[in-house]
Design an enzyme around this catalytic site. Sequence first.
Site, PDB file in Angstrom:
ATOM      1  CD  GLU A  56      57.815  51.094  66.431  1.00 56.97           C
ATOM      2  OE1 GLU A  56      57.033  50.142  66.510  1.00 56.97           O
ATOM      3  OE2 GLU A  56      58.222  51.554  65.338  1.00 56.97           O
TER       4      GLU A  56
ATOM      5  CG  HIS B 186      60.375  47.087  67.281  1.00 54.16           C
ATOM      6  ND1 HIS B 186      60.134  48.433  67.288  1.00 54.16           N
ATOM      7  CD2 HIS B 186      60.455  46.716  65.982  1.00 54.16           C
ATOM      8  CE1 HIS B 186      60.061  48.865  66.035  1.00 54.16           C
ATOM      9  NE2 HIS B 186      60.254  47.843  65.231  1.00 54.16           N
TER      10      HIS B 186
ATOM     11  CD  GLU C 120      63.534  46.931  62.956  1.00 48.33           C
ATOM     12  OE1 GLU C 120      62.950  46.917  61.872  1.00 48.33           O
ATOM     13  OE2 GLU C 120      62.938  47.015  64.038  1.00 48.33           O
TER      14      GLU C 120
ATOM     15  N   GLY D 172      60.406  53.994  59.852  1.00 47.30           N
ATOM     16  CA  GLY D 172      59.235  54.808  59.546  1.00 47.30           C
ATOM     17  C   GLY D 172      59.549  56.177  58.987  1.00 47.30           C
TER      18      GLY D 172
ATOM     19  CG  ASN E 125      56.724  44.811  63.604  1.00 51.82           C
ATOM     20  OD1 ASN E 125      55.613  44.566  64.093  1.00 51.82           O
ATOM     21  ND2 ASN E 125      57.620  45.575  64.211  1.00 51.82           N
TER      22      ASN E 125
ATOM     23  CB  SER F 227      62.765  53.235  55.431  1.00 51.45           C
ATOM     24  OG  SER F 227      62.246  54.136  56.395  1.00 51.45           O
TER      25      SER F 227
ATOM     26  CE  LYS G  24      56.952  49.027  63.087  1.00 49.60           C
ATOM     27  NZ  LYS G  24      57.759  50.222  62.933  1.00 49.60           N
TER      28      LYS G  24
HETATM   29  P1  13P Z   1      59.347  50.614  58.668  1.00 48.10           P
HETATM   30  O1  13P Z   1      59.611  49.522  57.649  1.00 48.10           O
HETATM   31  O2  13P Z   1      57.965  51.148  58.595  1.00 48.10           O
HETATM   32  O3  13P Z   1      60.413  51.653  58.641  1.00 48.10           O
HETATM   33  O4  13P Z   1      59.426  49.895  60.110  1.00 48.10           O
HETATM   34  C1  13P Z   1      60.540  49.121  60.395  1.00 48.10           C
HETATM   35  C2  13P Z   1      60.263  48.378  61.636  1.00 48.10           C
HETATM   36  O5  13P Z   1      60.181  48.943  62.707  1.00 48.10           O
HETATM   37  C3  13P Z   1      60.078  46.930  61.530  1.00 48.10           C
HETATM   38  O6  13P Z   1      60.132  46.323  62.772  1.00 48.10           O
END
Ligand code: 13P
Length: 260
Positions: A96, A94, A165, A171, A11, A211, A13
């Site tokens: 976010e 997601h 997640e 992150g 992903n 992560s 983003k």
């Molecule tokens: P990270 O791997 O940067 O923690 O992000 C995870 C994520 O949101 C994947 O969709």
Amino acid sequence: MHIRRPIIIANWKLNGGIDLLCSSVVSFIRKHYEAEIVVCPPYIYIRDMLNFLQHSEIRIGSQNVSKFESGAFTGETSAQMLKEAGCKYCLIGHSERRSMFRENNASCQIKVQRALNTGLTPVLCIGENSEERENQITRDVLTRQLAEGLEGLDLKNKSLCIAYEPVWAIGTGKAASPEIAQEVHQFIRQELIALYGADTAEKIRLLYGGSVNKTNAKELLSQPDIDGLLVGGASLDPEHFVNICQQASVQAETQLVTGV
Ligand code: 13P
């Protein structure tokens, strides 16, 4: 028992740019993976990625999909358009999108339905935040996200993935331990069995995200109910990401040999 092929999803983003696209293509091309590999770039790069990777085994997914089919919805992209563009997967709900764009379980349900109707494989993202974990209501949160996000949907013979997640792991560099991730994935599997029966639930691939990196990927993937990984930050470094894909491919080969 149903064997679920490991899957790794990148992903990106709101990251990328033509440099990342090119270096990813260079890293991927002419490599064979036993695991299924999917890249979800920003919409604007989907076509380019597909063109560059057309002779590779890499699949392309979107990071979102509209809950609308067509009409006056400025800025939206429909499931049908994504399918026509060549996407195989789409991320839905997601964290976010839930926290910053006010998506909720009801809108996720509509999006999952749209994706399924179009032949895209939805990847429904669920997970608790740190406060919910501290208050020990993780299971309640997940139960609700699953029940409402999939309400009324007929999943028989449909392709669907669920990505767990935990918000506190995204992150932050603090991935869930393999034990915690497995415990939650097992719970999610049980919930799916209760909702849809063992036959359908055993075919749904469950991904862990938060992560993930090349150091923790192997142990996470070796858990019985973790069928794949959803990778954010570490997917922006193509060499790093390819390393994770290779680890998943070793896992897939082991499954083929041992049958589990
Ligand atoms: P990270 O791997 O940067 O923690 O992000 C995870 C994520 O949101 C994947 O969709």
